[in-house]
Motif scaffolding. Structure first.
Motif, PDB file in Angstrom:
ATOM      1  N   GLU A  82     -41.107   4.903  25.310  1.00  0.00           N
ATOM      2  CA  GLU A  82     -41.783   3.807  26.003  1.00  0.00           C
ATOM      3  C   GLU A  82     -41.011   2.497  25.947  1.00  0.00           C
ATOM      4  O   GLU A  82     -41.030   1.732  26.893  1.00  0.00           O
ATOM      5  N   SER A  85     -38.647   2.068  28.868  1.00  0.00           N
ATOM      6  CA  SER A  85     -39.249   1.656  30.139  1.00  0.00           C
ATOM      7  C   SER A  85     -39.703   0.203  30.084  1.00  0.00           C
ATOM      8  O   SER A  85     -39.621  -0.505  31.080  1.00  0.00           O
ATOM      9  N   THR A 113     -39.403   8.055  30.738  1.00  0.00           N
ATOM     10  CA  THR A 113     -40.192   6.860  31.033  1.00  0.00           C
ATOM     11  C   THR A 113     -39.410   5.889  31.911  1.00  0.00           C
ATOM     12  O   THR A 113     -39.995   5.205  32.740  1.00  0.00           O
ATOM     13  N   ILE A 114     -38.091   5.839  31.732  1.00  0.00           N
ATOM     14  CA  ILE A 114     -37.276   4.964  32.581  1.00  0.00           C
ATOM     15  C   ILE A 114     -37.255   5.502  34.011  1.00  0.00           C
ATOM     16  O   ILE A 114     -37.371   4.750  34.973  1.00  0.00           O
ATOM     17  N   VAL A 117     -40.371   4.498  36.189  1.00  0.00           N
ATOM     18  CA  VAL A 117     -40.694   3.121  36.569  1.00  0.00           C
ATOM     19  C   VAL A 117     -39.861   2.595  37.729  1.00  0.00           C
ATOM     20  O   VAL A 117     -40.008   1.438  38.111  1.00  0.00           O
TER      21      VAL A 117
END
Length: 147
Positions: A82, A85, A113-114, A117
């Protein structure tokens, strides 16, 4: 560095050895493509150990150690998943970048997570979990030097 609204960025997750032998050429060619398009190149890298200041280049473009990727900006994070991101979302907001116009490249599940986004995620390599998730979400999978 002044960023114009509407400019695109490509985020490269190098926290988990993205530029392994199998991925290096593909990632470096993608970076060259983005550079020629005028996109901002951003690396997300492991943060320094506690109490150790981050090494910053004195002149010129930031270079991620061992990666051979000259970035315009390096985002350091010392926490997995996390946190990656969060630094990307914060950078896009501060730089006035539209997430829908940004790209991200990752080859390991820790970097998912990256990829989630940005509007243009790219999975690099042949990790079975990553390729399955990419297929399920309709994300491009880069096995060779293609964008």
């Amino acid at each position: 560095m002044i960023i114009r609204r509407g400019r695109r960025a490509a985020f490269f997750d190098v926290r988990y050895n993205l530029l392994s032998a199998g991925s290096a050429l593909t990632v470096l060619e993608a970076a060259a493509h983005h550079r020629s398009a005028g996109d901002l190149l951003v690396c997300v890298a492991d943060g320094p150990s506690p109490g150790v200041p981050a090494a910053r280049p004195a002149v010129g473009r930031a270079t991620v150690s061992g990666a051979g990727l000259a970035a315009d900006l390096v985002l350091y994070t010392d926490a997995p998943d996390e946190a990656g991101s969060e630094v990307v979302v914060e950078a896009m907001a501060r730089l006035g970048l539209d997430p829908a116009q940004c790209f991200a490249y990752g080859d390991r599940r820790e970097g998912l997570t990256i990829l989630r986004v940005v509007g243009n995620p790219r999975v690099v390599g042949r990790d079975p979990l990553m390729t399955e998730l990419a297929r399920d979400r309709g994300w491009p999978i880069l096995h060779t030097a293609r964008y």
